[in-house]
Design a protein around this motif. Structure first.
Motif, PDB file in Angstrom:
ATOM      1  N   LEU A 554       0.830  -1.211   0.000  1.00  0.00           N
ATOM      2  CA  LEU A 554       0.000   0.000   0.000  1.00  0.00           C
ATOM      3  C   LEU A 554       0.863   1.259   0.000  1.00  0.00           C
ATOM      4  CD1 LEU A 554      -2.808  -1.034   2.533  1.00  0.00           C
ATOM      5  CD2 LEU A 554      -3.070  -0.658   0.069  1.00  0.00           C
ATOM      6  N   LEU A 555       1.963   1.227   0.737  1.00  0.00           N
ATOM      7  CA  LEU A 555       2.876   2.370   0.729  1.00  0.00           C
ATOM      8  C   LEU A 555       3.453   2.581  -0.669  1.00  0.00           C
ATOM      9  CD1 LEU A 555       4.680   1.684   4.110  1.00  0.00           C
ATOM     10  CD2 LEU A 555       3.389   3.757   3.576  1.00  0.00           C
ATOM     11  N   GLY A 556       3.797   1.488  -1.333  1.00  0.00           N
ATOM     12  CA  GLY A 556       4.291   1.605  -2.695  1.00  0.00           C
ATOM     13  C   GLY A 556       3.240   2.148  -3.640  1.00  0.00           C
ATOM     14  N   LYS A 557       2.017   1.649  -3.524  1.00  0.00           N
ATOM     15  CA  LYS A 557       0.934   2.077  -4.413  1.00  0.00           C
ATOM     16  C   LYS A 557       0.529   3.528  -4.175  1.00  0.00           C
ATOM     17  CE  LYS A 557      -0.980  -0.283  -6.988  1.00  0.00           C
ATOM     18  NZ  LYS A 557      -0.680  -0.545  -8.420  1.00  0.00           N
ATOM     19  N   THR A 558       0.847   4.063  -3.001  1.00  0.00           N
ATOM     20  CA  THR A 558       0.518   5.462  -2.703  1.00  0.00           C
ATOM     21  C   THR A 558       1.752   6.356  -2.819  1.00  0.00           C
ATOM     22  OG1 THR A 558       0.762   4.971  -0.338  1.00  0.00           O
ATOM     23  CG2 THR A 558      -1.459   4.947  -1.235  1.00  0.00           C
ATOM     24  N   ALA A 559       2.733   5.923  -3.615  1.00  0.00           N
ATOM     25  CA  ALA A 559       3.917   6.728  -3.941  1.00  0.00           C
ATOM     26  C   ALA A 559       4.746   7.086  -2.711  1.00  0.00           C
ATOM     27  CB  ALA A 559       3.517   7.996  -4.702  1.00  0.00           C
ATOM     28  N   GLN A 560       4.942   6.104  -1.829  1.00  0.00           N
ATOM     29  CA  GLN A 560       5.818   6.294  -0.666  1.00  0.00           C
ATOM     30  C   GLN A 560       6.876   5.195  -0.675  1.00  0.00           C
ATOM     31  OE1 GLN A 560       3.591   7.575   3.053  1.00  0.00           O
ATOM     32  NE2 GLN A 560       1.858   6.827   1.840  1.00  0.00           N
ATOM     33  N   PRO A 561       7.742   5.201  -1.715  1.00  0.00           N
ATOM     34  CA  PRO A 561       8.678   4.076  -1.888  1.00  0.00           C
ATOM     35  C   PRO A 561       9.672   3.920  -0.749  1.00  0.00           C
ATOM     36  CG  PRO A 561       9.220   5.891  -3.367  1.00  0.00           C
ATOM     37  CD  PRO A 561       7.889   6.210  -2.771  1.00  0.00           C
ATOM     38  N   LEU A 562      10.122   5.029  -0.159  1.00  0.00           N
ATOM     39  CA  LEU A 562      11.096   4.924   0.926  1.00  0.00           C
ATOM     40  C   LEU A 562      10.534   4.082   2.071  1.00  0.00           C
ATOM     41  CD1 LEU A 562      13.348   7.725   2.347  1.00  0.00           C
ATOM     42  CD2 LEU A 562      11.968   6.365   3.902  1.00  0.00           C
ATOM     43  N   LEU A 563       9.315   4.405   2.498  1.00  0.00           N
ATOM     44  CA  LEU A 563       8.693   3.658   3.591  1.00  0.00           C
ATOM     45  C   LEU A 563       8.384   2.226   3.170  1.00  0.00           C
ATOM     46  CD1 LEU A 563       6.252   6.382   4.979  1.00  0.00           C
ATOM     47  CD2 LEU A 563       8.455   5.680   5.919  1.00  0.00           C
ATOM     48  N   ALA A 564       7.959   2.036   1.916  1.00  0.00           N
ATOM     49  CA  ALA A 564       7.630   0.697   1.421  1.00  0.00           C
ATOM     50  C   ALA A 564       8.859  -0.203   1.429  1.00  0.00           C
ATOM     51  CB  ALA A 564       7.049   0.789   0.009  1.00  0.00           C
ATOM     52  N   ILE A 565       9.970   0.307   0.909  1.00  0.00           N
ATOM     53  CA  ILE A 565      11.206  -0.484   0.843  1.00  0.00           C
ATOM     54  C   ILE A 565      11.698  -0.832   2.238  1.00  0.00           C
ATOM     55  CG2 ILE A 565      13.654  -0.392   0.203  1.00  0.00           C
ATOM     56  CD1 ILE A 565      12.763   1.397  -2.182  1.00  0.00           C
ATOM     57  N   ASN A 566      11.742   0.161   3.104  1.00  0.00           N
ATOM     58  CA  ASN A 566      12.263  -0.076   4.457  1.00  0.00           C
ATOM     59  C   ASN A 566      11.409  -1.073   5.229  1.00  0.00           C
ATOM     60  OD1 ASN A 566      14.350   1.671   3.956  1.00  0.00           O
ATOM     61  ND2 ASN A 566      13.463   3.382   5.080  1.00  0.00           N
ATOM     62  N   MET A 567      10.083  -0.961   5.107  1.00  0.00           N
ATOM     63  CA  MET A 567       9.204  -1.880   5.827  1.00  0.00           C
ATOM     64  C   MET A 567       9.340  -3.303   5.285  1.00  0.00           C
ATOM     65  SD  MET A 567       5.105  -1.706   6.544  1.00  0.00           S
ATOM     66  CE  MET A 567       5.308  -0.568   7.908  1.00  0.00           C
ATOM     67  N   ALA A 568       9.386  -3.447   3.966  1.00  0.00           N
ATOM     68  CA  ALA A 568       9.493  -4.780   3.364  1.00  0.00           C
ATOM     69  C   ALA A 568      10.826  -5.431   3.708  1.00  0.00           C
ATOM     70  CB  ALA A 568       9.326  -4.682   1.846  1.00  0.00           C
ATOM     71  N   PHE A 569      11.905  -4.643   3.642  1.00  0.00           N
ATOM     72  CA  PHE A 569      13.230  -5.201   3.910  1.00  0.00           C
ATOM     73  C   PHE A 569      13.363  -5.609   5.376  1.00  0.00           C
ATOM     74  CE2 PHE A 569      18.016  -4.793   4.064  1.00  0.00           C
ATOM     75  CZ  PHE A 569      18.239  -5.877   3.232  1.00  0.00           C
ATOM     76  N   GLU A 570      12.811  -4.790   6.269  1.00  0.00           N
ATOM     77  CA  GLU A 570      12.839  -5.140   7.692  1.00  0.00           C
ATOM     78  C   GLU A 570      12.002  -6.390   7.946  1.00  0.00           C
ATOM     79  OE1 GLU A 570      13.667  -5.478  11.547  1.00  0.00           O
ATOM     80  OE2 GLU A 570      14.708  -4.203  10.095  1.00  0.00           O
ATOM     81  N   CYS A 571      10.903  -6.541   7.214  1.00  0.00           N
ATOM     82  CA  CYS A 571      10.060  -7.738   7.349  1.00  0.00           C
ATOM     83  C   CYS A 571      10.843  -8.987   6.944  1.00  0.00           C
ATOM     84  CB  CYS A 571       8.812  -7.586   6.485  1.00  0.00           C
ATOM     85  SG  CYS A 571       7.633  -8.932   6.664  1.00  0.00           S
ATOM     86  N   LEU A 572      11.624  -8.903   5.858  1.00  0.00           N
ATOM     87  CA  LEU A 572      12.459 -10.032   5.440  1.00  0.00           C
ATOM     88  C   LEU A 572      13.487 -10.383   6.511  1.00  0.00           C
ATOM     89  CD1 LEU A 572      13.172  -9.149   1.685  1.00  0.00           C
ATOM     90  CD2 LEU A 572      11.858 -11.101   2.532  1.00  0.00           C
ATOM     91  N   ARG A 573      14.115  -9.346   7.060  1.00  0.00           N
ATOM     92  CA  ARG A 573      15.130  -9.585   8.094  1.00  0.00           C
ATOM     93  C   ARG A 573      14.511 -10.179   9.350  1.00  0.00           C
ATOM     94  NH1 ARG A 573      18.618  -4.181   8.605  1.00  0.00           N
ATOM     95  NH2 ARG A 573      19.730  -5.503  10.076  1.00  0.00           N
TER      96      ARG A 573
END
Length: 756
Positions: A554-573
């Motif tokens: 949803l963050l990506g779809k609402t043009a907030q890539p910084l938050l989207a990337i950080n949240m997804a990467f932290e989720c993987l970790r």
């Protein structure tokens, strides 16, 4: 373009159609469908698959994200004008169209055309009334009806709906309903009725945001009443203490400051401190400093230091911080402010500053010792690292201190002593196995074993690094060295590879199908429906406590890539930590959210025909520079996706025949990536195709890299790992690791995609 009269006529037709459908659901719409509403020139503006006389709802949703705002409204009007639309899809489409119209009303569109605005307002009311019959959208539609009625000044209708809700036993928040009702009476200046409801909110719903806001309104209404002045002040102080950066805080600050300047009110030292803090969190620093002084600087030394630091008064800030350290050595807030302050000092000034804090014996002496060591000459620093390990073995700085000692020993060792260094690395990897440096220790244990021609030991070290840290920089380097030892590949990790043809255009954030199925299973119907209807911004507001994969999307779809990337990467970790298992890069949504391909078509075009033979290197660079935030501004004032300094960008633009009118132009994604890719390509050419040196130069500057390369004592041209580890700037060392790690992961994620 359509005339105003035609637009109004179409709006009137849609209102009529929706009313007919909702009220009667009958075939009387057929006559209306004979109108020019569906004439050829109107439908020709839509994509081919939507421009026929009949459009299915699934067709509409399938291309909805690719439509512009006008097309979205047009296709929804088209859909709602059809016969035989089932009630559920009718309600869903009505909601989507109503959201578009409400956004137009709230943005002030058509303010110059009262007739169009009034028509759109009425149409929005009807559409929300239609969508309200669909259970998952019932509450959302109700609140949007309230908002729209307020926009149209229909207070009577609004109050009727709110009072009906208060008499129901529904799921709506009664505090919110009461608050909306009070606001309605405030808008019409019926203050006694508003006050009655606001007082009820204070009594019935204490400790809520509504109670806090109700206090603000009551205080403002009673400000002129001398008998209520104490109560008004109490509400104002309560608001500033609990919500210093809230919606009404600036208004309260202005009111209280005005009263104080006019000598109509006197405040205590604690109240001055509340004012100072509220001004600070609202970035009104001069006012904040003024009130910290009124509150008594001796009682608020750290607050004053922080304020002075933000105002750029570094020396004064240092003075107050040192006083605070002496007065209360164990204050946990002292250290982070000290770190910020020391970044503004020269190396020598910072050493003196940290030694003063050391003498003050503030808490976290390990951090103080570390800050001194990283700035001192090597011989002194090594002694400090040894002291840190001896005195504070559990410190968060211990792994890095150990590494710096190991690296110094490695550089001065040969033969047998090298084996001792390798053993030190293995011991450190085991001791600090939860640290991100563990993989570095294991990699260099393997590297040293290779140098000593002990392949079996090297294999064991590399395999352990891969097993536990396979996705980080050193885990990936270990994988490549393992392939070299096994003679199944070259060590070409710092060389650009052949570009991968993905077979796809216009990359978009992939749909999290599995996570959304789980969401639906949890009966979160409203959120699921909002996502289904492409209402991403609204869904994001309701996305607390849900799967971070969905929220990242949803963050990506609402043009907030910084938050989207950080949240997804932290989720993987977090998954790796909880499962104690390395999740290899794959086509899964989380990996793609962590390493997106935004602007991919543009980037591929810019790289084509240059020394940047693989566009993934630009994606890696942009990811690490800005996380694809086109409006990113660094502390050093670098701008945009590629974090270009304005002076560098201006020079590049001239060489390319481009004109930059102002620094704001650098926030344009295409211009920024064009300049950034040209800059990196020039660096690659200047270093004869050496991508490692080019990436280092992008961060540190070409001159710094050239001086390192020509320093024969400290640079081994044939060993990229040595170069990375021994580069003099810590920021650049970290930058190289991040960019190349991202580059390798990009290739692995999307190569898997192609192979599959």
């Amino acid at each position: 373009m359509h005339s105003l009269e035609e637009f109004v006529r179409r709006c009137q037709l849609i209102v009529a159609l929706v009313i007919l459908y909702v009220c009667t659901g009958c075939a009387q719409q057929k006559e209306l469908l004979q109108s020019k509403f569906f004439e050829e020139r109107y439908l020709s503006s839509l994509p081919t698959e939507l421009s026929g006389s009949h459009v299915r709802f699934d067709q509409l949703l399938g291309v909805y994200d690719n439509l512009n705002d006008w097309q979205k409204g047009a296709v929804l009007e088209h859909f709602l004008g059809q016969v035989n639309v089932n009630k559920e899809e009718n309600a869903q489409a009505a909601y989507m169209l109503a959201r578009i119209y409400q956004d137009d009303l709230m943005s002030g569109q058509n303010n110059g055309n009262p007739q169009v605005r009034q028509q759109k307002y009425k149409q929005t009311i009807v559409l929300y009334s239609a969508s309200k019959i669909y259970a998952p959208l019932k509450d959302k539609s109700f609140w949007h009806l309230i908002e729209t009625a307020a926009l149209g000044g229909e207070e009577k209708l609004l109050r009727q709906m709110l009072n009906e809700k208060l008499n129901e036993n529904g799921t709506l928040d009664k505090a919110a309903v009461n608050y909306a009702l009070a606001q309605s009476y405030l808008r019409t200046n019926e203050l006694s009725k508003a006050a009655e409801i606001l007082n009820q909110i204070r009594s019935n719903f204490p400790n809520t945001d509504y109670a806090l806001a109700a206090g603000y309104y009551l205080a403002t209404m009673n400000a002129a009443d001398k008998t209520q002045i104490k109560q008004s002040f109490r509400y104002y102080w309560e608001y500033l203490q609990l919500c210093p950066d809230g919606r009404f805080s600036k208004d309260i600050l202005a009111k209280l400051t005005s009263l104080e300047k006019q000598h109509r009110a006197t405040f205590t030292a604690n109240e001055f401190a509340v004012l100072a803090n509220a001004y600070f969190v609202n970035s009104m620093l001069e006012q904040s400093l003024r009130y910290w002084r009124k509150a008594g600087t001796d009682k608020h030394l750290l607050d004053v230091a922080q304020c002075l630091l933000k105002l750029g008064q570094t020396k004064a800030a240092e003075e107050f911080l040192l006083k605070a350290a002496v007065k209360n050595a164990n204050d946990a807030h002292c250290l982070p402010i000290a770190e910020l302050l020391s970044n503004e000092l020269s190396r020598d000034e910072a050493i003196i500053f940290w030694n003063k804090l050391r003498g003050a014996k503030i808490g976290r002496q390990d951090a103080v010792l570390w800050q001194i060591a990283i700035r001192e000459p090597l011989i002194k620093a090594l002694n400090d690292y040894q002291q840190l390990l001896a005195r504070y073995p559990q410190s968060v700085y211990a792994p890095e201190a150990q590494w710096r000692l190991v690296w110094s020993k490695f550089k001065s060792s040969k033969g047998v002593t090298l084996q001792n260094v390798a053993n030190l690395c293995r011991v450190a990897a085991k001791k600090y196995n939860q640290s991100k440096l563990a993989s570095r220790f294991l990699f260099w244990a393997g590297k040293i074993s290779e140098m000593l021609r002990n392949k079996e030991q090297a294999l064991a070290d590399y395999q352990k690094a891969i097993e536990f840290y396979g996705n980080d920089y050193y885990g990936q380097r270990s994988r490549k060295r393992l392939n070299v030892i096994g003679r199944i590949g070259k060590d070409d990790y710092f060389v650009l590879q052949r570009p991968i043809e993905l077979g796809q255009q216009n990359w978009d954030w992939p749909y999290p199908e599995s996570a959304l199925q789980q969401l639906r299973a949890k009966k979160l119907d409203t959120l699921y429906v909002l996502i289904y209807l492409k209402q991403y911004s609204e869904a994001l507001l309701d996305s607390n406590n849900i799967d971070p994969e969905i929220k990242s999307w949803l963050l990506g779809k609402t043009a907030q890539p910084l938050l989207a990337i950080n949240m997804a990467f932290e989720c993987l970790r977090e998954k790796e930590r909880s499962q104690n298992l390395i999740d290899r890069p794959s086509k899964t949504p989380l990996w793609q959210y962590s390493f997106p391909l935004l602007y991919d078509e543009s980037i591929k075009g810019l790289c084509r025909g240059t020394s940047l033979t693989d566009p993934f290197i630009m994606h890696a660079l942009i990811r690490e520079e800005s996380r694809y935030n086109s409006f990113a501004v660094s502390q050093s004032k670098a701008l945009g996706l590629c974090q270009l300094m304005p002076s560098t960008a201006t020079g590049l633009a001239k060489s390319l025949g481009l004109n930059i009118q102002s620094n704001k132009d650098l926030f344009q994604p295409y211009l920024n990536t064009r300049l950034g890719s040209a800059y990196l390509a020039n660096l690659v050419s200047n270093f004869h195709g050496n991508m490692l040196l080019a990436v280092a130069s992008y961060n540190a500057g070409a001159n710094a890299v050239k001086s390192k390369v020509t320093d024969k004592e400290n640079f081994v041209l044939g060993d990229p790992d040595y170069f990375v580890e021994d580069f003099p700037y810590r920021e650049t060392r970290d930058y190289i690791r991040k960019v190349f790690s991202s580059y390798w992961l990009y290739r692995e994620i999307y190569t898997i995609n192609v192979k599959n």
